[in-house]
Motif scaffolding. Structure first.
Motif, PDB file in Angstrom:
ATOM      1  N   TYR A   1       4.962  -5.998   2.396  1.00  0.00           N
ATOM      2  CA  TYR A   1       4.979  -4.546   2.655  1.00  0.00           C
ATOM      3  C   TYR A   1       3.586  -3.977   2.412  1.00  0.00           C
ATOM      4  O   TYR A   1       2.931  -4.333   1.414  1.00  0.00           O
ATOM      5  CB  TYR A   1       5.967  -3.839   1.715  1.00  0.00           C
ATOM      6  CG  TYR A   1       7.406  -3.980   2.146  1.00  0.00           C
ATOM      7  CD1 TYR A   1       7.999  -3.047   2.992  1.00  0.00           C
ATOM      8  CD2 TYR A   1       8.177  -5.059   1.704  1.00  0.00           C
ATOM      9  CE1 TYR A   1       9.317  -3.181   3.384  1.00  0.00           C
ATOM     10  CE2 TYR A   1       9.499  -5.198   2.102  1.00  0.00           C
ATOM     11  CZ  TYR A   1      10.066  -4.260   2.942  1.00  0.00           C
ATOM     12  OH  TYR A   1      11.374  -4.395   3.337  1.00  0.00           O
ATOM     13  N   ILE A   2       3.147  -3.093   3.287  1.00  0.00           N
ATOM     14  CA  ILE A   2       1.917  -2.347   3.003  1.00  0.00           C
ATOM     15  C   ILE A   2       2.184  -0.864   3.254  1.00  0.00           C
ATOM     16  O   ILE A   2       3.199  -0.500   3.873  1.00  0.00           O
ATOM     17  CB  ILE A   2       0.712  -2.809   3.857  1.00  0.00           C
ATOM     18  CG1 ILE A   2       1.052  -2.689   5.336  1.00  0.00           C
ATOM     19  CG2 ILE A   2       0.245  -4.186   3.515  1.00  0.00           C
ATOM     20  CD1 ILE A   2      -0.188  -2.613   6.170  1.00  0.00           C
ATOM     21  N   ASN A   3       1.254  -0.075   2.767  1.00  0.00           N
ATOM     22  CA  ASN A   3       1.403   1.365   2.928  1.00  0.00           C
ATOM     23  C   ASN A   3       0.644   1.818   4.172  1.00  0.00           C
ATOM     24  O   ASN A   3      -0.556   1.565   4.273  1.00  0.00           O
ATOM     25  CB  ASN A   3       0.821   2.025   1.668  1.00  0.00           C
ATOM     26  CG  ASN A   3       1.450   3.364   1.456  1.00  0.00           C
ATOM     27  OD1 ASN A   3       1.485   4.179   2.369  1.00  0.00           O
ATOM     28  ND2 ASN A   3       1.945   3.586   0.239  1.00  0.00           N
ATOM     29  N   GLU A   4       1.350   2.425   5.124  1.00  0.00           N
ATOM     30  CA  GLU A   4       0.674   2.932   6.328  1.00  0.00           C
ATOM     31  C   GLU A   4       1.063   4.388   6.489  1.00  0.00           C
ATOM     32  O   GLU A   4       2.258   4.694   6.640  1.00  0.00           O
ATOM     33  CB  GLU A   4       1.104   2.132   7.576  1.00  0.00           C
ATOM     34  CG  GLU A   4       0.343   0.833   7.723  1.00  0.00           C
ATOM     35  CD  GLU A   4       0.807  -0.019   8.919  1.00  0.00           C
ATOM     36  OE1 GLU A   4       0.195  -1.057   9.145  1.00  0.00           O
ATOM     37  OE2 GLU A   4       1.790   0.344   9.604  1.00  0.00           O
ATOM     38  N   ASN A   5       0.078   5.258   6.422  1.00  0.00           N
ATOM     39  CA  ASN A   5       0.315   6.699   6.544  1.00  0.00           C
ATOM     40  C   ASN A   5       1.410   7.178   5.591  1.00  0.00           C
ATOM     41  O   ASN A   5       2.342   7.886   6.004  1.00  0.00           O
ATOM     42  CB  ASN A   5       0.708   7.072   7.996  1.00  0.00           C
ATOM     43  CG  ASN A   5      -0.315   6.556   8.980  1.00  0.00           C
ATOM     44  OD1 ASN A   5      -1.514   6.587   8.699  1.00  0.00           O
ATOM     45  ND2 ASN A   5       0.169   6.057  10.114  1.00  0.00           N
ATOM     46  N   GLY A   6       1.322   6.726   4.353  1.00  0.00           N
ATOM     47  CA  GLY A   6       2.282   7.191   3.344  1.00  0.00           C
ATOM     48  C   GLY A   6       3.645   6.515   3.446  1.00  0.00           C
ATOM     49  O   GLY A   6       4.541   6.794   2.656  1.00  0.00           O
ATOM     50  N   GLN A   7       3.799   5.625   4.393  1.00  0.00           N
ATOM     51  CA  GLN A   7       5.099   4.933   4.559  1.00  0.00           C
ATOM     52  C   GLN A   7       4.962   3.478   4.136  1.00  0.00           C
ATOM     53  O   GLN A   7       3.939   2.848   4.441  1.00  0.00           O
ATOM     54  CB  GLN A   7       5.501   4.913   6.047  1.00  0.00           C
ATOM     55  CG  GLN A   7       5.650   6.253   6.708  1.00  0.00           C
ATOM     56  CD  GLN A   7       7.080   6.776   6.527  1.00  0.00           C
ATOM     57  OE1 GLN A   7       7.974   6.012   6.164  1.00  0.00           O
ATOM     58  NE2 GLN A   7       7.270   8.052   6.766  1.00  0.00           N
ATOM     59  N   LYS A   8       6.019   2.945   3.481  1.00  0.00           N
ATOM     60  CA  LYS A   8       6.016   1.515   3.154  1.00  0.00           C
ATOM     61  C   LYS A   8       6.485   0.761   4.410  1.00  0.00           C
ATOM     62  O   LYS A   8       7.609   0.979   4.881  1.00  0.00           O
ATOM     63  CB  LYS A   8       7.016   1.289   2.010  1.00  0.00           C
ATOM     64  CG  LYS A   8       6.535   0.303   0.976  1.00  0.00           C
ATOM     65  CD  LYS A   8       7.517   0.226  -0.172  1.00  0.00           C
ATOM     66  CE  LYS A   8       7.710  -1.218  -0.565  1.00  0.00           C
ATOM     67  NZ  LYS A   8       8.677  -1.452  -1.580  1.00  0.00           N
ATOM     68  N   VAL A   9       5.607  -0.074   4.961  1.00  0.00           N
ATOM     69  CA  VAL A   9       5.954  -0.733   6.238  1.00  0.00           C
ATOM     70  C   VAL A   9       6.079  -2.244   6.029  1.00  0.00           C
ATOM     71  O   VAL A   9       5.206  -2.874   5.431  1.00  0.00           O
ATOM     72  CB  VAL A   9       4.853  -0.447   7.300  1.00  0.00           C
ATOM     73  CG1 VAL A   9       5.206  -1.136   8.614  1.00  0.00           C
ATOM     74  CG2 VAL A   9       4.704   1.049   7.497  1.00  0.00           C
TER      75      VAL A   9
END
Ligand code: FAD
Length: 679
Positions: free
Chosen positions: A219-227
């Protein structure tokens, strides 16, 4: 070491047989040249086979497997100690340096197969260390993981391979452990969010491993979302080297007693906010930058996942070979026992079990089948080794072929091995049930082959998808991958066979036509399936699709055997090997009445029995010498199957060698009522 010297030394390991009465009688009817037969067969063996064999045999104090009945902890301690001693020996001899092994793990691994005849647990430990832990680092890592690889190869680090979880084995993409990137500390945080997310069954984890390769959902953080970016592999320390206890945030336990293979410490592991450096990610196909940006040249998650998994085919390749080897080992034991054991008979001298046609059918047809498998598996190991340097190269179709082939080989070989080993045990009657016969050990070990490195049913589905893709290619006039050439026959009805039952080429063609016919039949059934292709794929698993895979497997083994025959220059040897292939043809034909009655007609089909019986009679004369062609050391033959055929003497020796055999039991007083009890 030259091949010739290796052969000579291995023959010494196999032992010099004292010519007992039974052995003399058996060898007197043989018709082929043993040395030439060995030379032909042993040329097909994997690289390093003999060298490893020699190394193992030079290590002292390794117990005879048929006398070695230790408790779980002792077995584990011994297998750990043994691989360290063996690896040191290999280095000392200059066969392998850590760098060399790192370059070519599989040449080393091929040799490890020979360990199986000494001790299954140690052999498995080797496969876990080199075939799973080191190989995953090598295939999925980059230069930044080189030190881990070197340490793994030299056994400075003991590693394990953590893919399976409590809740997911076959469906690996469904695993639940998470690895979440924290860009503030440049670390991944591992968590097992549920019970089913606990990694389970991991070999060498419970008590030994310092490090683990762990597969987790990234999981990484993309634009404040956990993706979620899918399943990725990480290499990480799990135990403190000063204390050998697990680090905070890591809980490790033992999976306990198993049906067999208790010399392997299978374990479970649970993570709670366990932090590992960013560099732990095995980043050959995808990486996360320090700032937390996900980078990959492979857009499709499915493709990335496929690449990560393709290095696992190696385990299936080795299982295919191991299964065929231990089947021939079991058959050799049962056949040698039957050359001594007598029951009933018309005269004072009772009849040898080996002279009963039923016994011959039970053992020789399987000997022929596994001999064919053995050559197929030896070729597969060589294909694997050759493909290894370009395993994950873009556009390398051979990796896909090996994946499909190893999936079907692992399934069909280990399934038939299981019933063969069981049949061998029964063919030795009560003594086959003794621990000293080795059958219990072999049977329990082979049982695992149906399950680990991928459940065999699930694997045959992967093979089926490969064949169905091949059909699509063939229909479009495109080149089909290796092993699927038979699809060009485009057989849509069973052929009418008018050929000669002694002609290998004609029979091989018939089997290729069968493979083509069954593939087209399955494809047609799927295309016309009322519930649609996807549902058809599930509903037809036990029928058309399984038959299609089975015929693919048969065709591959037959073609391998035919190619092998062209390398045999001694006529007496070629003749006996041809007899094995012919017997395998006849029994397979007889067992698949659906296809072969249609292809041969009923009266020709009935004649198969005559051909089978004739082959059995011929093999009867040569069967004991055939067991000597196999490169197995005497120590893998248990108490009943040594080459000198001194069955009863050795069996008694084994029985008597055990502690306390003739001693009064410590609890002897319990055998008496109180009034009788002695003081
Ligand atoms: C002794 C031992 C050692 C092991 N060592 C390791 C190790 O070192 N590392 C590691 O990661 N794992 C290891 N494993 C785990 C092993 O690889 C898995 O057990 C194996 O992949 C099967 O998965 P599963 O147990 O979840 O079975 P499941 O996938 O749950 O299968 C159960 C049954 O369901 C059937 N099934 C599943 N899916 C389908 C479907 N789509 N259609 C029809 N039928 C289906 C299967 O055929 C099977 O019979 C080990 C296991 C054992 C027993």
């Amino acid at each position: 070491m030259s091949h010739e010297i290796a052969l000579k030394r291995l023959n010494m390991l196999k032992g010099h047989f004292r010519p007992s009465k039974d052995l003399k009688r058996e060898l007197s009817t043989s018709t082929f040249n043993l040395a030439k037969a060995q030379e032909s067969l042993w040329n097909t063996l994997p690289a390093n086979y003999f060298e490893t064999f020699e190394c193992i045999s030079e290590l002292h104090g390794i117990p005879d497997p048929s006398l070695y009945n230790a408790e779980k902890d002792e077995l584990r301690k011994d297998s750990n100690e043994f691989i360290i001693r063996l690896t040191n020996k290999m280095f000392e001899k200059g066969f392998t340096t850590p760098e060399k092994i790192a370059e070519n793990i599989d040449a080393f691994n091929s040799g490890m197969i020979s360990l199986g005849s000494f001790n299954f647990a140690t052999c498995t430990r080797y496969l876990v260390q080199y075939g799973l832990y080191c190989k995953t680092i090598k295939n999925l890592g980059t230069e930044r993981h080189h030190q881990e690889l070197i340490d793994g190869c030299s056994l400075k680090t003991l590693g394990c391979f953590g893919l399976t979880e409590m809740g997911h084995g076959s469906n690996v993409r469904g695993i639940e452990i998470t690895a979440t990137y924290d860009k503030t500390t440049k670390e991944f945080i591992l968590n097992s969010p549920t019970k089913t997310a606990i990694k389970f069954w991991i070999g060498a984890l419970a008590k030994s491993a310092h490090n683990a390769v762990i597969f987790a959902q990234l999981y990484i953080n993309e634009n404040g979302q956990k993706v979620r970016k899918g399943v990725h592999a990480f290499v990480l320390p799990i135990r403190d080297r000063m204390t050998h206890t697990s680090f905070p945030g890591v809980e490790i336990g033992d999976c306990g007693y198993k049906k067999g293979l208790n010399g392997i410490d299978n374990g479970w592991i649970k993570f709670e906010d366990y932090r590992i450096p960013r560099e732990s990610l095995l980043n050959r196909f995808a990486d996360v930058t320090e700032d937390g940006v996900y980078q990959t040249a492979i857009e499709s998650e499915g493709k990335r996942f496929g690449n990560s998994m393709s290095s696992l085919s190696g385990g299936r390749v080795f299982i295919s070979r191991m299964s065929s080897e231990i089947s021939l080992q079991s058959l050799s034991i049962a056949i040698r026992y039957a050359a001594v054991r007598r029951q009933f008979g018309p005269s004072d001298e009772e009849t040898l079990l080996l002279d009963y046609p039923l016994h011959q059918y039970r053992l020789f047809t399987r000997f022929a089948e596994h001999f064919v498998h053995y050559l197929g598996a030896n070729r597969l190991v060589k294909m694997w080794d050759k493909n290894l340097p370009k395993l994950l190269d873009e556009g390398n179709e051979q990796t896909e072929v090996i994946h499909a082939l190893s999936s079907s080989m692992k399934a069909f070989v280990s399934w038939s091995s299981q019933s063969t080993i069981d049949e061998c045990r029964k063919a030795c009657g009560g003594h086959g049930y003794s621990f000293y016969s080795l059958f219990a050990n072999i049977l329990n070990f082979n049982d695992l082959h149906a399950t680990w490195e991928g459940d065999s049913h699930v694997l045959t589905m992967q093979n089926q998808k490969f064949i169905l893709n091949g059909i699509r290619k063939a229909l479009k006039g495109k080149k089909v991958p290796e092993t699927l050439e038979y699809l060009s026959l485009a057989q849509t009805t069973p052929p009418a066979f008018k050929g000669d039952f002694e002609n290998i080429d004609e029979l091989a063609k018939l089997f290729a036509q069968r493979a083509s016919f069954l593939a087209n039949k399955a494809a047609k059934a799927l295309n016309e399936y009322e519930g649609g292709f996807e549902q058809g794929f599930l509903d037809l698993q036990s029928f058309e699709l399984k038959d299609m895979s089975s015929a693919y497997h048969d065709n591959y083994c037959i073609e391998t055997f035919r190619a092998f025959l062209t390398t045999v220059d001694d006529e007496s040897v070629r003749f006996i090997f041809e007899k094995l292939l012919l017997l395998n043809f006849y029994t397979k034909m007889h067992n698949d009445g659906n296809f072969f009655v249609a292809a041969l007609g009923l009266s020709q089909f009935e004649k198969l029995k005559k051909h089978i019986n004739k082959s059995l009679k011929h093999l009867r004369k040569n069967i004991i010498l055939l067991t000597q062609v196999l490169p197995f050391p005497e120590r893998s033959m248990g108490a009943l199957g040594h080459g000198d055929l001194q069955v009863y003497d050795r069996y008694l020796q084994h029985i008597k060698a055990c502690k306390g055999v003739t001693e009064r039991a410590s609890w002897w007083k319990l055998a008496y009522t109180n009034s009788e009890q002695k003081n």
